[in-house]
Design a protein around this motif. Structure first.
Motif, PDB file in Angstrom:
ATOM      1  N   LEU A 381       0.830  -1.200   0.000  1.00 13.17           N
ATOM      2  CA  LEU A 381       0.000   0.000   0.000  1.00 13.17           C
ATOM      3  C   LEU A 381       0.868   1.255   0.000  1.00 13.17           C
ATOM      4  CD1 LEU A 381      -2.621  -1.153   2.659  1.00 13.17           C
ATOM      5  CD2 LEU A 381      -2.928  -1.104   0.177  1.00 13.17           C
ATOM      6  N   ARG A 382       0.325   2.323  -0.550  1.00 12.31           N
ATOM      7  CA  ARG A 382       1.024   3.607  -0.602  1.00 12.31           C
ATOM      8  C   ARG A 382       0.489   4.515   0.508  1.00 12.31           C
ATOM      9  NH1 ARG A 382      -1.195   2.577  -5.233  1.00 12.31           N
ATOM     10  NH2 ARG A 382      -2.613   4.359  -5.036  1.00 12.31           N
ATOM     11  N   PHE A 383       1.379   4.987   1.348  1.00 16.14           N
ATOM     12  CA  PHE A 383       0.976   5.941   2.376  1.00 16.14           C
ATOM     13  C   PHE A 383       2.208   6.655   2.912  1.00 16.14           C
ATOM     14  CE2 PHE A 383       2.060   2.092   4.611  1.00 16.14           C
ATOM     15  CZ  PHE A 383       2.584   2.475   5.835  1.00 16.14           C
ATOM     16  N   GLU A 384       1.971   7.811   3.494  1.00 14.47           N
ATOM     17  CA  GLU A 384       3.034   8.595   4.108  1.00 14.47           C
ATOM     18  C   GLU A 384       2.879   8.558   5.623  1.00 14.47           C
ATOM     19  OE1 GLU A 384       2.876  12.507   2.521  1.00 14.47           O
ATOM     20  OE2 GLU A 384       3.250  11.881   0.444  1.00 14.47           O
ATOM     21  N   MET A 408      -7.783   7.563   5.253  1.00 17.86           N
ATOM     22  CA  MET A 408      -8.813   7.557   4.207  1.00 17.86           C
ATOM     23  C   MET A 408      -8.228   7.084   2.879  1.00 17.86           C
ATOM     24  SD  MET A 408     -11.347  10.789   4.936  1.00 17.86           S
ATOM     25  CE  MET A 408     -10.113  12.080   4.805  1.00 17.86           C
ATOM     26  N   ALA A 409      -7.012   7.527   2.559  1.00 21.61           N
ATOM     27  CA  ALA A 409      -6.376   7.071   1.322  1.00 21.61           C
ATOM     28  C   ALA A 409      -6.097   5.567   1.372  1.00 21.61           C
ATOM     29  CB  ALA A 409      -5.077   7.846   1.094  1.00 21.61           C
ATOM     30  N   LEU A 410      -5.707   5.070   2.532  1.00 19.98           N
ATOM     31  CA  LEU A 410      -5.478   3.629   2.675  1.00 19.98           C
ATOM     32  C   LEU A 410      -6.778   2.845   2.530  1.00 19.98           C
ATOM     33  CD1 LEU A 410      -2.893   3.622   5.602  1.00 19.98           C
ATOM     34  CD2 LEU A 410      -2.528   2.650   3.330  1.00 19.98           C
ATOM     35  N   ILE A 411      -7.854   3.355   3.113  1.00 19.89           N
ATOM     36  CA  ILE A 411      -9.146   2.669   2.992  1.00 19.89           C
ATOM     37  C   ILE A 411      -9.579   2.613   1.532  1.00 19.89           C
ATOM     38  CG2 ILE A 411     -11.604   2.849   3.566  1.00 19.89           C
ATOM     39  CD1 ILE A 411     -10.694   3.985   6.312  1.00 19.89           C
ATOM     40  N   ASP A 412      -9.352   3.697   0.790  1.00 20.11           N
ATOM     41  CA  ASP A 412      -9.656   3.678  -0.648  1.00 20.11           C
ATOM     42  C   ASP A 412      -8.906   2.540  -1.338  1.00 20.11           C
ATOM     43  OD1 ASP A 412     -11.317   5.891  -0.504  1.00 20.11           O
ATOM     44  OD2 ASP A 412      -9.732   7.317  -1.012  1.00 20.11           O
ATOM     45  N   GLN A 413      -7.615   2.425  -1.063  1.00 20.48           N
ATOM     46  CA  GLN A 413      -6.808   1.374  -1.702  1.00 20.48           C
ATOM     47  C   GLN A 413      -7.278  -0.016  -1.286  1.00 20.48           C
ATOM     48  OE1 GLN A 413      -2.403   2.139  -1.635  1.00 20.48           O
ATOM     49  NE2 GLN A 413      -3.025   4.024  -0.582  1.00 20.48           N
ATOM     50  N   LEU A 414      -7.611  -0.168  -0.017  1.00 20.23           N
ATOM     51  CA  LEU A 414      -8.046  -1.475   0.476  1.00 20.23           C
ATOM     52  C   LEU A 414      -9.365  -1.893  -0.168  1.00 20.23           C
ATOM     53  CD1 LEU A 414      -7.081  -0.852   4.195  1.00 20.23           C
ATOM     54  CD2 LEU A 414      -6.124  -2.671   2.764  1.00 20.23           C
ATOM     55  N   LEU A 415     -10.291  -0.952  -0.285  1.00 14.75           N
ATOM     56  CA  LEU A 415     -11.575  -1.279  -0.908  1.00 14.75           C
ATOM     57  C   LEU A 415     -11.410  -1.577  -2.396  1.00 14.75           C
ATOM     58  CD1 LEU A 415     -13.919   1.371   0.776  1.00 14.75           C
ATOM     59  CD2 LEU A 415     -13.822  -1.079   1.252  1.00 14.75           C
ATOM     60  N   ASP A 416     -10.549  -0.822  -3.062  1.00 19.97           N
ATOM     61  CA  ASP A 416     -10.384  -0.989  -4.511  1.00 19.97           C
ATOM     62  C   ASP A 416      -9.643  -2.269  -4.875  1.00 19.97           C
ATOM     63  OD1 ASP A 416     -11.698   1.381  -4.916  1.00 19.97           O
ATOM     64  OD2 ASP A 416      -9.874   2.576  -5.203  1.00 19.97           O
ATOM     65  N   ASN A 417      -8.821  -2.766  -3.963  1.00 19.96           N
ATOM     66  CA  ASN A 417      -7.964  -3.910  -4.296  1.00 19.96           C
ATOM     67  C   ASN A 417      -8.236  -5.134  -3.429  1.00 19.96           C
ATOM     68  OD1 ASN A 417      -5.941  -2.595  -6.296  1.00 19.96           O
ATOM     69  ND2 ASN A 417      -5.985  -1.174  -4.573  1.00 19.96           N
ATOM     70  N   LEU A 418      -9.372  -5.157  -2.762  1.00 19.91           N
ATOM     71  CA  LEU A 418      -9.696  -6.255  -1.855  1.00 19.91           C
ATOM     72  C   LEU A 418      -9.786  -7.569  -2.625  1.00 19.91           C
ATOM     73  CD1 LEU A 418     -10.453  -6.752   1.157  1.00 19.91           C
ATOM     74  CD2 LEU A 418     -12.845  -6.499   0.462  1.00 19.91           C
ATOM     75  N   PRO A 419      -8.924  -8.536  -2.320  1.00 15.38           N
ATOM     76  CA  PRO A 419      -8.959  -9.790  -3.082  1.00 15.38           C
ATOM     77  C   PRO A 419     -10.162 -10.645  -2.703  1.00 15.38           C
ATOM     78  CG  PRO A 419      -7.297  -9.906  -1.359  1.00 15.38           C
ATOM     79  CD  PRO A 419      -7.838  -8.509  -1.326  1.00 15.38           C
ATOM     80  N   ALA A 420     -10.551 -11.499  -3.603  1.00 19.30           N
ATOM     81  CA  ALA A 420     -11.609 -12.467  -3.310  1.00 19.30           C
ATOM     82  C   ALA A 420     -11.012 -13.646  -2.550  1.00 19.30           C
ATOM     83  CB  ALA A 420     -12.246 -12.934  -4.613  1.00 19.30           C
ATOM     84  N   GLY A 421     -11.900 -14.478  -2.005  1.00 21.99           N
ATOM     85  CA  GLY A 421     -11.405 -15.691  -1.371  1.00 21.99           C
ATOM     86  C   GLY A 421     -11.962 -15.937   0.006  1.00 21.99           C
ATOM     87  N   GLU A 422     -11.346 -16.885   0.684  1.00 23.82           N
ATOM     88  CA  GLU A 422     -11.794 -17.314   2.002  1.00 23.82           C
ATOM     89  C   GLU A 422     -11.464 -16.271   3.069  1.00 23.82           C
ATOM     90  OE1 GLU A 422     -13.526 -20.108   2.563  1.00 23.82           O
ATOM     91  OE2 GLU A 422     -13.506 -20.426   0.384  1.00 23.82           O
ATOM     92  N   LEU A 423     -12.148 -16.402   4.214  1.00 24.49           N
ATOM     93  CA  LEU A 423     -11.942 -15.480   5.326  1.00 24.49           C
ATOM     94  C   LEU A 423     -11.123 -16.080   6.454  1.00 24.49           C
ATOM     95  CD1 LEU A 423     -15.524 -13.959   5.729  1.00 24.49           C
ATOM     96  CD2 LEU A 423     -13.601 -13.045   4.415  1.00 24.49           C
ATOM     97  N   LEU A 424     -11.088 -17.396   6.558  1.00 17.60           N
ATOM     98  CA  LEU A 424     -10.535 -18.016   7.756  1.00 17.60           C
ATOM     99  C   LEU A 424      -9.805 -19.302   7.404  1.00 17.60           C
ATOM    100  CD1 LEU A 424     -10.626 -17.404  10.841  1.00 17.60           C
ATOM    101  CD2 LEU A 424     -12.597 -18.929  10.981  1.00 17.60           C
TER     102      LEU A 424
END
Length: 502
Positions: A381-384, A408-424
Motif C-alpha cells: 500500500l502507498r501511504f506517508e 482515508m487514502a489507505l481505505i480507498d486502496q483497500l476497498l479498490d484492491n480487496l482480493p476475493a477468497g476465504e476469510l478463515l
C-alpha cells in the motif's frame, strides 16, 4: 556494546519462536544489551517476566531488526535495565509486582500495579499472602513556595481512574507524578491456560478503543507460533478494520482536544464525523467498535456491498467537512493560543523512550510499525507517515489530522484492491507448541504481543501497550505549564489507563 548480531552469535537461540528470534543470554550479555539500549543503538520495545525468567524485546535502529532476549533467573533476581535506561523502570516495577522478580540495582523499588488490594503478593509467581502495605511513597516536595495539588483517581467524568500529583509554584507546574494501576484486570493471569479463542477475546479487551489493534497483534503472534498462513482477503480486511479504528479515534481526539481548550464546536462536528465512521462499521461488520472480528486464522465476518457503501459514504462526509474544520482550528486565535507551544516534549526524550504514535511523530520520531516492520498488506500500500518536530499539543493535533487523511487514502486502496477468497484458515488439528511475536500499529502507536503455546493452549502471553512509553513523557510535557493546561496536555497524549494496567 553488543549489537543484535553479537547477541545471536554469543547467546543461545531458542527454538520455535517466529518470525523474529529469541536469544537466551547470560547476565553479562543482558547488561550489555541494556547499555546498548541506553546508548540508543537499540530501542526497548518491551520488558516482561515469567516464573524464573525475564525477557526484553529490542529493535535495532540501524537495521530495523527485532529480537527478544531472555535471561533465566532461578534465584528471582536479574540485573536492572532501568538502572541504565529509565524507560524500563515502570516495566520492572510491574513484573516485580506480578512475579516477584527483583531488578538488582534499580533506583525505584516502589510498587506499580500492586495497590495492596490483591490479598497476595506476586500473584503470577510465589502467590503468597500479602501483608498490609504502607502508604505509597510519592516523591518528596522541597522548596520555598511549593504546594501540591492532588487530582484523581476518580475524575469528573467517565474517564478511567488515575492519580496525578502536581507540585506547583503558584500556577506553574514544577513536577507531575503519576500513580496508575487502578484498572488492573489480571489479563496476563487469565491468559495462562486459555485457548486461542479465549485469548483473542481477552486481547481485544485490554484497551477497548484499540480492540481491533490488540486482536490483530494477538492473532499475528498466534499465527507466527503456529506457522499458519492467513487467506489474502482476511489480510486485507484486517487492515481495513485497523484503519477504520484509527480514523474514528483520531476524529474523536481532535474534537476532544479542542473541547479541553474551551472550543466545544470542534467537538460537536468531529463527534458527528466519528459517529458516521462507527455507524458505517456497524453496517459493514456488525459492531460499532469492530470487536471480536479478527481471530487467529483470519476474520469472522466479510464485507458486503451494503458495508462498502456505508464506508464510502462516511469517507465522503469526512472529505466534505474536515477541510473547513481544519481551517477553523488553524485560524481561531484563542484556540491556537492554547495549543501552540503548550506541553512540549523534546525529540531527545521521545527517542529515549521509543515513544510511538502521534506522541513520537509529533516530536520528530518517524517510527510506524506499518512502514518500518512492513507487515502485510501495508507492504503493498502507498501511504506517508506524517512527522512534525515542534512536540507541542498543536503538533500532536496536526499529526492526527494528517493521519486521518492517510487512513482515508489507505481505505480507498483497500476497498479498490480487496482480493476475493476465504476469510478463515482452520487452526491445526494437532495441538502444537511454539512461540510468536507481533507488532501492530494501533492508533496510539505500536502494540506488541508475545505468546508461548504449549499443546495448543496459551502458556504465557504478554501484551505491551504504547502508553507504557508515553505516560512518563506526559510528566515531562506539563513541566513549566500552568495547572489549567493539564487537561489539554493530557488529552493530546490520550494515553490508555487500561492498556498498561493489564
Amino acid at each position: 556494546m553488543p549489537s543484535l548480531s553479537d547477541l545471536k552469535r554469543e547467546g543461545l537461540l531458542a527454538p520455535q519462536q517466529r518470525p523474529w528470534p529469541r536469544i537466551i543470554v547470560d547476565e553479562v550479555l543482558w547488561s550489555g544489551a541494556a547499555t546498548s539500549v541506553a546508548e540508543r543503538r537499540m530501542t526497548l520495545l518491551a520488558l516482561w517476566g515469567e516464573a524464573g525468567a525475564v525477557h526484553m524485546a529490542l529493535l535495532e535502529q540501524a537495521t530495523a531488526e527485532v529480537a527478544v532476549i531472555s535471561l533465566n533467573c532461578p534465584s528471582g533476581r536479574f540485573p536492572s535495565v532501568g538502572a541504565q535506561h529509565p524507560p524500563a523502570l515502570r516495566l520492572e516495577r510491574s513484573l516485580h509486582d506480578l512475579f516477584g522478580l527483583e531488578p538488582v540495582g534499580s533506583p525505584d523499588s516502589r510498587p506499580w500495579l500492586d495497590h495492596g488490594q490483591w490479598g497476595v503478593t506476586a500473584p503470577l509467581g510465589a502467590n503468597t499472602p500479602s501483608t498490609p502495605q504502607p502508604p505509597y511513597p510519592f516523591l518528596p516536595v522541597d522548596g520555598a513556595g511549593l504546594h501540591q495539588v492532588a487530582v484523581g483517581p476518580v475524575h469528573a467524568g467517565i474517564i478511567e481512574p488515575g492519580h496525578f500529583r502536581f507540585t506547583a509554584s503558584g500556577e506553574t507546574v514544577v513536577r507531575l507524578e503519576q500513580r496508575l494501576g487502578y484498572v488492573h484486570k489480571g489479563i496476563e493471569g487469565l491468559m495462562s491456560g486459555a485457548s486461542l479463542q479465549q485469548g483473542v477475546k481477552l486481547a481485544g479487551r485490554v484497551s477497548g478503543d484499540s480492540t481491533v489493534a490488540y486482536s490483530y497483534a494477538f492473532s499475528l503472534a498466534a499465527e507466527a507460533a503456529l506457522e499458519l498462513a492467513v487467506p489474502p482477503r482476511a489480510v486485507w480486511l484486517r487492515a481495513l478494520l485497523a484503519e477504520l479504528e484509527r480514523l474514528a479515534n483520531h476524529l474523536g481526539d481532535i474534537g476532544a482536544i479542542c473541547n479541553d481548550a474551551a472550543f466545544a464546536l470542534m467537538l460537536a462536528h468531529c463527534g458527528v464525523l466519528r459517529e458516521n465512521v462507527l455507524r458505517a462499521a456497524a453496517i459493514a461488520f456488525g459492531h460499532r467498535l469492530m470487536r471480536d472480528l479478527i481471530v487467529p486464522g483470519g476474520v469472522r465476518r466479510d464485507l458486503g456491498a451494503d458495508g462498502r457503501k456505508a464506508i464510502e459514504a462516511a469517507l465522503v462526509s469526512i472529505r466534505q467537512q474536515l477541510p473547513a474544520l481544519v481551517e477553523l482550528y488553524d485560524e481561531t486565535a484563542s484556540l491556537q493560543d492554547r495549543t501552540v507551544g503548550t506541553g512540549v516534549v523534546s525529540a531527545e526524550l521521545v527517542a529515549q523512550y521509543g515513544a510511538g504514535g502521534f506522541v513520537g511523530r509529533g516530536s520528530g520520531r518517524a517510527f510506524d510499525a506499518r512502514r518500518q516492520l512492513c507487515y502485510p498488506p501495508y507492504d503493498q500500500l502507498r501511504f506517508e507517515v506524517p512527522v512534525l518536530t515542534e512536540g507541542d499539543v498543536n503538533a500532536r493535533v496536526w499529526v492526527r489530522i494528517r493521519e486521518v487523511e492517510q487512513s482515508m487514502a489507505l481505505i480507498d486502496q483497500l476497498l479498490d484492491n480487496l482480493p476475493a477468497g476465504e476469510l478463515l484458515a482452520p487452526l491445526p488439528a494437532i495441538a502444537a507448541d511454539g512461540e510468536g511475536i507481533a507488532v501492530v500499529e494501533g492508533f496510539r502507536g505500536d502494540i506488541l504481543v508475545w505468546l508461548r503455546l504449549a499443546a495448543g493452549a496459551i502458556a504465557r502471553c504478554h501484551l505491551r501497550d504504547p502508553s507504557w512509553f508515553q505516560w512518563p513523557l506526559l510528566e515531562a510535557a506539563i513541566e513549566g505549564n500552568i495547572v489549567a493546561d493539564f487537561p489539554l496536555c493530557n488529552k493530546s497524549f490520550n494515553c490508555s489507563y487500561s492498556g498498561p494496567d493489564l
